[in-house]
Design a protein around this motif. Structure first.
Motif, PDB file in Angstrom:
ATOM      1  N   MET A  23       0.855  -1.180   0.000  1.00 44.79           N
ATOM      2  CA  MET A  23       0.000   0.000   0.000  1.00 44.79           C
ATOM      3  C   MET A  23       0.901   1.244   0.000  1.00 44.79           C
ATOM      4  SD  MET A  23      -3.041  -1.328  -0.048  1.00 44.79           S
ATOM      5  CE  MET A  23      -4.108   0.087   0.283  1.00 44.79           C
ATOM      6  N   GLU A  24       0.555   2.225  -0.819  1.00 36.70           N
ATOM      7  CA  GLU A  24       1.313   3.482  -0.849  1.00 36.70           C
ATOM      8  C   GLU A  24       0.358   4.629  -0.524  1.00 36.70           C
ATOM      9  OE1 GLU A  24       3.567   4.010  -4.391  1.00 36.70           O
ATOM     10  OE2 GLU A  24       4.978   2.400  -3.890  1.00 36.70           O
ATOM     11  N   ARG A  25       0.888   5.632   0.184  1.00 43.24           N
ATOM     12  CA  ARG A  25       0.057   6.734   0.657  1.00 43.24           C
ATOM     13  C   ARG A  25       0.363   8.017  -0.124  1.00 43.24           C
ATOM     14  NH1 ARG A  25      -2.961   7.463   5.205  1.00 43.24           N
ATOM     15  NH2 ARG A  25      -3.155   9.555   6.081  1.00 43.24           N
ATOM     16  N   TYR A  26      -0.690   8.696  -0.541  1.00 41.69           N
ATOM     17  CA  TYR A  26      -0.550   9.956  -1.278  1.00 41.69           C
ATOM     18  C   TYR A  26      -1.463  10.987  -0.618  1.00 41.69           C
ATOM     19  CZ  TYR A  26       1.109   6.762  -4.948  1.00 41.69           C
ATOM     20  OH  TYR A  26       1.772   5.793  -5.659  1.00 41.69           O
ATOM     21  N   GLN A  27      -1.125  12.255  -0.801  1.00 43.82           N
ATOM     22  CA  GLN A  27      -1.971  13.342  -0.316  1.00 43.82           C
ATOM     23  C   GLN A  27      -2.126  14.397  -1.394  1.00 43.82           C
ATOM     24  OE1 GLN A  27      -0.152  14.568   3.485  1.00 43.82           O
ATOM     25  NE2 GLN A  27      -1.922  13.644   4.505  1.00 43.82           N
ATOM     26  N   LEU A  28      -3.305  15.029  -1.440  1.00 44.13           N
ATOM     27  CA  LEU A  28      -3.516  16.157  -2.350  1.00 44.13           C
ATOM     28  C   LEU A  28      -4.609  17.063  -1.788  1.00 44.13           C
ATOM     29  CD1 LEU A  28      -6.342  15.333  -3.825  1.00 44.13           C
ATOM     30  CD2 LEU A  28      -4.891  14.186  -5.448  1.00 44.13           C
ATOM     31  N   ALA A  39      -9.239  12.737  -8.688  1.00 38.70           N
ATOM     32  CA  ALA A  39      -8.096  12.704  -7.777  1.00 38.70           C
ATOM     33  C   ALA A  39      -7.006  11.764  -8.293  1.00 38.70           C
ATOM     34  CB  ALA A  39      -8.568  12.265  -6.393  1.00 38.70           C
ATOM     35  N   LEU A  40      -7.401  10.608  -8.811  1.00 37.61           N
ATOM     36  CA  LEU A  40      -6.405   9.659  -9.334  1.00 37.61           C
ATOM     37  C   LEU A  40      -5.646  10.257 -10.510  1.00 37.61           C
ATOM     38  CD1 LEU A  40      -8.385   6.287  -9.142  1.00 37.61           C
ATOM     39  CD2 LEU A  40      -6.230   6.811  -7.978  1.00 37.61           C
ATOM     40  N   GLN A  46       0.724  14.601 -11.254  1.00 35.33           N
ATOM     41  CA  GLN A  46       1.549  15.479 -10.423  1.00 35.33           C
ATOM     42  C   GLN A  46       2.514  14.753  -9.491  1.00 35.33           C
ATOM     43  OE1 GLN A  46      -1.346  17.880  -8.356  1.00 35.33           O
ATOM     44  NE2 GLN A  46      -2.283  18.633 -10.252  1.00 35.33           N
ATOM     45  N   GLN A  47       2.200  13.471  -9.171  1.00 34.91           N
ATOM     46  CA  GLN A  47       3.019  12.817  -8.148  1.00 34.91           C
ATOM     47  C   GLN A  47       3.617  11.482  -8.570  1.00 34.91           C
ATOM     48  OE1 GLN A  47       1.316  12.789  -4.162  1.00 34.91           O
ATOM     49  NE2 GLN A  47      -0.075  14.462  -4.670  1.00 34.91           N
ATOM     50  N   ASP A  48       2.858  10.682  -9.332  1.00 34.65           N
ATOM     51  CA  ASP A  48       3.350   9.330  -9.635  1.00 34.65           C
ATOM     52  C   ASP A  48       2.789   8.863 -10.975  1.00 34.65           C
ATOM     53  OD1 ASP A  48       4.142   6.709  -9.737  1.00 34.65           O
ATOM     54  OD2 ASP A  48       3.611   6.250  -7.662  1.00 34.65           O
ATOM     55  N   SER A  49       3.566   9.014 -12.019  1.00 36.69           N
ATOM     56  CA  SER A  49       3.107   8.660 -13.366  1.00 36.69           C
ATOM     57  C   SER A  49       3.002   7.154 -13.582  1.00 36.69           C
ATOM     58  CB  SER A  49       4.048   9.257 -14.412  1.00 36.69           C
ATOM     59  OG  SER A  49       5.363   8.735 -14.241  1.00 36.69           O
ATOM     60  N   SER A  50       3.492   6.342 -12.630  1.00 36.60           N
ATOM     61  CA  SER A  50       3.431   4.884 -12.790  1.00 36.60           C
ATOM     62  C   SER A  50       2.122   4.291 -12.281  1.00 36.60           C
ATOM     63  CB  SER A  50       4.603   4.221 -12.058  1.00 36.60           C
ATOM     64  OG  SER A  50       4.455   4.354 -10.648  1.00 36.60           O
ATOM     65  N   LEU A  51       1.276   5.114 -11.669  1.00 38.07           N
ATOM     66  CA  LEU A  51       0.018   4.623 -11.099  1.00 38.07           C
ATOM     67  C   LEU A  51      -0.908   4.109 -12.199  1.00 38.07           C
ATOM     68  CD1 LEU A  51      -1.644   4.343  -8.499  1.00 38.07           C
ATOM     69  CD2 LEU A  51      -2.507   6.663  -8.887  1.00 38.07           C
ATOM     70  N   GLN A  52      -1.405   2.865 -12.037  1.00 39.88           N
ATOM     71  CA  GLN A  52      -2.254   2.236 -13.063  1.00 39.88           C
ATOM     72  C   GLN A  52      -3.710   2.139 -12.600  1.00 39.88           C
ATOM     73  OE1 GLN A  52      -0.568  -1.239 -15.229  1.00 39.88           O
ATOM     74  NE2 GLN A  52       0.998  -1.199 -13.646  1.00 39.88           N
TER      75      GLN A  52
END
Length: 241
Positions: A23-28, A39-40, A46-52
């Motif tokens: 699990m990875e945690r992000y904030q916006l 949001a995704l 803006q934060q992680d272009s690898s998110l699928q």
């Protein structure tokens, strides 16, 4: 004043032998009318272009962005972040499907195999191939009943919300039964109730449902799954009496 919201997102690439589920945690910063889908996209831009994750229409029509949000399967494009007062949102992929990566699952493979298994296409009564022949008119009441079932977007939410499906992989699920009901109601289809019984008249079909209502309670299109399952049960039961 805008608030900060936190996302705990499942991450795993099954194509990478070195990767492990985590699990990875992000904030916006939340904006007015923000959905989980918006949001995704911001997180990926803006934060992680690898998110699928999957998406197409962004309007609850295609069913591609289905995922488990805070424990419930639903569509990300129809879920407001404002629904979660504590600002904590956990995202998981739909269970019961082949994982492509992170929040992306292969619902297309499942639906194709289901269609081939249940023969989910019209079996016409006439073999007349004359393309100039006028089509027979359909009664408006019959067309309305069929259209109601054609609203299914094949998002997979009913499959992931079904306890029977999670315990028995061979169970066809609400989406399969809904589509069978669609052809059983179609007066142009040549198959009889006995023909459908040989496909779904067992514990993997209409008699396997435990009636826990997970499919109907979570369906983003509010389809009457239990009404159709009850309809098919009556039809199938009549073939053995």
């Amino acid at each position: 004043m805008s608030r900060q919201i936190s996302f705990n997102i499942f991450r795993f690439d099954p194509q990478d032998d070195q990767d492990k589920p985590k699990m990875e945690r992000y904030q916006l910063t939340e904006t007015d009318g923000m959905t989980v889908f918006i949001a995704l996209n911001q997180l990926r831009e803006q934060q992680d272009s690898s998110l699928q994750f999957d998406f197409v229409c962004r309007a609850g029509i295609c069913g591609s962005c289905a995922m488990v949000i805070n424990g419930l399967p639903t569509l990300a494009c129809r879920t407001l972040t404002a629904n979660y007062p504590d600002g904590e949102i956990t995202l998981m992929p739909l269970p019961g499907f082949e994982l492509i990566g992170d929040l992306s699952v292969n619902t297309g493979k499942f639906m194709r195999e289901l269609a081939e298994r249940l023969k989910l296409w019209l079996h016409p009564k006439s073999d007349d191939q004359d393309m100039h022949r006028l089509e027979n008119p359909m009664a408006p009441e019959e067309a309305a009943r069929i259209y109601e079932l054609e609203r299914c977007v094949e998002c997979g939410v009913c499959v992931s919300a079904c306890a029977t499906k999670q315990m028995r992989e061979t169970f066809v699920g609400a989406v399969g039964l809904m589509k069978i009901a669609r052809f059983e109601m179609d007066s142009r289809d040549n198959r009889s109730a006995d023909d459908f019984y040989h496909v779904i008249g067992n514990q993997d079909g209409v008699f396997g449902c435990m009636t826990l209502l997970g499919c109907q309670d979570n369906c983003p299109k509010d389809l009457p799954h239990m009404k159709q399952i009850a309809y098919l049960r009556r039809k199938m039961a009549s073939t053995i009496l």
